[in-house]
Design a protein around this motif. Structure first.
Motif, short mmCIF file in Angstrom:
data_model
loop_
_atom_site.label_atom_id
_atom_site.label_comp_id
_atom_site.label_asym_id
_atom_site.label_seq_id
_atom_site.Cartn_x
_atom_site.Cartn_y
_atom_site.Cartn_z
N UNK A 1 15.56 -32.36 0.65
CA UNK A 1 16.36 -33.05 -0.33
C UNK A 1 15.72 -34.38 -0.65
N UNK A 2 14.13 -34.46 -0.97
CA UNK A 2 13.75 -35.75 -1.47
C UNK A 2 13.97 -35.87 -2.87
N UNK A 3 14.91 -36.92 -3.26
CA UNK A 3 15.23 -37.02 -4.75
C UNK A 3 13.95 -37.54 -5.46
N UNK A 4 13.16 -38.43 -4.77
CA UNK A 4 12.07 -38.92 -5.43
C UNK A 4 12.33 -39.42 -6.62
N UNK A 5 13.04 -40.55 -6.54
CA UNK A 5 13.66 -41.50 -7.71
C UNK A 5 12.56 -41.75 -8.65
N UNK A 6 11.55 -42.49 -8.40
CA UNK A 6 10.57 -42.84 -9.36
C UNK A 6 9.67 -41.74 -9.66
N UNK A 7 9.53 -41.51 -10.85
CA UNK A 7 8.95 -40.10 -11.49
C UNK A 7 8.04 -40.54 -12.20
N UNK A 8 6.78 -39.69 -12.19
CA UNK A 8 5.65 -39.75 -12.81
C UNK A 8 5.83 -39.44 -14.21
N UNK A 9 5.62 -40.06 -15.22
CA UNK A 9 5.61 -39.64 -16.79
C UNK A 9 4.39 -39.52 -17.50
N UNK A 10 4.29 -39.15 -18.65
CA UNK A 10 3.11 -39.08 -19.59
C UNK A 10 3.55 -40.25 -20.40
N UNK A 11 2.53 -41.43 -20.49
CA UNK A 11 2.77 -42.72 -21.26
C UNK A 11 3.16 -42.26 -22.81
N UNK A 12 2.64 -41.39 -23.23
CA UNK A 12 2.94 -40.75 -24.57
C UNK A 12 4.36 -40.64 -24.87
N UNK A 13 4.86 -39.65 -24.21
CA UNK A 13 6.16 -39.24 -24.62
C UNK A 13 7.13 -39.51 -23.73
N UNK A 14 6.66 -40.03 -22.44
CA UNK A 14 7.66 -40.36 -21.26
C UNK A 14 8.36 -39.27 -20.64
N UNK A 15 7.93 -38.29 -20.99
CA UNK A 15 8.47 -37.09 -20.51
C UNK A 15 7.64 -36.83 -18.89
N UNK A 16 8.39 -36.49 -17.86
CA UNK A 16 7.72 -36.29 -16.60
C UNK A 16 6.82 -35.08 -16.55
N UNK A 17 5.80 -35.43 -15.71
CA UNK A 17 4.66 -34.53 -15.80
C UNK A 17 5.06 -33.16 -15.29
N UNK A 18 4.16 -32.14 -15.56
CA UNK A 18 4.68 -30.88 -15.25
C UNK A 18 4.12 -30.34 -13.79
N UNK A 19 4.43 -29.65 -13.04
CA UNK A 19 3.82 -29.08 -11.76
C UNK A 19 2.32 -28.79 -12.04
N UNK A 20 1.57 -29.53 -10.98
CA UNK A 20 0.08 -29.16 -10.97
C UNK A 20 -0.03 -27.61 -10.52
N UNK A 21 -0.64 -26.94 -11.47
CA UNK A 21 -0.85 -25.50 -11.17
C UNK A 21 -2.26 -24.84 -11.34
N UNK A 22 -2.58 -23.80 -10.86
CA UNK A 22 -3.59 -23.07 -10.93
C UNK A 22 -3.81 -22.60 -12.36
N UNK A 23 -4.86 -22.74 -13.17
CA UNK A 23 -4.97 -22.13 -14.41
C UNK A 23 -5.97 -21.24 -14.80
#
Lengths: 173, 173
Positions: free
Chosen positions: A111-133
């Motif tokens: 249960x880490x709510x991790x209040x401050x969240x990383x967002x894209x400056x462009x649209x202010x949406x939180x970043x997605x999960x880092x994944x293998x692509x």
DNA sequence: TATTTTAGGTTGCAAAAGGAAATTTAGGTG
DNA sequence: CACCTAAATTTCCTTTTGCAACCTAAAATA
């Protein structure tokens, strides 16, 4: 020997770069120092207060990070007592690894709510999960990964019939 | 104080999950053990020979990984001397972090050709670099990242004019 | 059944790494 | 000069690591 669960055989190789990365970043404080650096911390005392790390350890770790080319050390011109530590390109490129770790901790840490969240400056949406692509950016899971030797690779665009699909026959099972 | 270089203020937060992740994975052998596990290594002796790690350390690390829920320990039914260590879901999800580290090592480690290469089983093309992505999957760099508090987030789809863009005023400069 | 082998650990001990606090060095200030 | 500050370094002590030998339960073998 059923093949119910074939060895994943990921991450292998005679020359896996993981140990190499760990040599630079595998020590307990390295990532924490890096995190502080990413947050605009540049000076010894700042790191020290920020991390509550022993001064000798901090000194040693900073030196190592500099030795590994992850941080640059610069004695400041206007006050030559001060030393400024700055992330190099090499250091900056550890960000995906660090965020991947952080996201994992967020997801699985009790249960880490991790209040401050990383967002894209462009649209202010939180970043997605880092994944293998895949090469085209499509996210893929560990089950879809296989080792391949350089020689066996085919030029992009013409996916040959999966013929000589011998994967590195390493370890286990 | 010029704003020539504003603090990146990434990765911050009162409750950053990075220390939490490091508690589980920050020890020297943890990633190496994990790597072996991803390669289908399941038993004590296999790990030991694979990694040339001291037996007591291996024992200790495996216990910790089990304690952290990264690996599961199971005494095998058919031969009850044998213990099988298996990655849990939680453990498997460390793959992006590990590959990110590995790729970083590949890129920056002095000339590591890294002959065996990870490919997508589907098209046999090498995987792409692990990157930070926006919510839509578009890769973004560290300069495009900002901290935002949960409360400030806006619902997806309606990117409000970047008004109250106060980012967590932390550390440095 | 007694003996050996195997898997997975412990234990003991020396060496290395980590940490707290005092000291040093180089550079500034009044 | 006396004093201060930033960044290390040194000292001393505790913890962790690494190596080797030993232990134990469960097979395997005789």
């Amino acid at each position: 020997m059923g093949k119910l669960r074939e060895p994943l055989n990921l991450l292998y190789g005679d020359n896996c770069a993981l140990p190499l990365a760990l040599e630079a970043m595998g020590e307990r404080w390295s990532f924490m120092i890096l995190r502080a650096a990413f947050n605009g911390v540049h000076h010894f005392e700042e790191f020290q207060q920020e991390l509550s790390i022993a001064r000798n350890i901090l000194s040693n770790r900073l030196s190592k990070l500099v030795d590994h080319g992850i941080m640059a050390r610069e004695v400041m011109a206007e006050d030559r007592r001060k030393v400024r530590y700055e992330l190099t390109e090499k250091g900056l490129e550890l960000l995906p690894a660090m965020i991947a770790l952080r996201q994992w901790g967020e997801k699985w840490g009790a249960g880490v709510p991790s209040t401050p969240v990383l967002v894209d400056v462009r649209d202010e949406q939180p970043i997605g999960p880092v994944t293998i692509t895949a090469h085209d950016g499509r996210p893929i899971g560990y089950k879809e990964l296989v080792w391949k030797h350089r020689a066996e690779l085919q030029p992009l665009g013409q996916a040959r019939a999966r013929a000589d699909e011998r994967m590195a026959p390493v370890a286990a099972e």
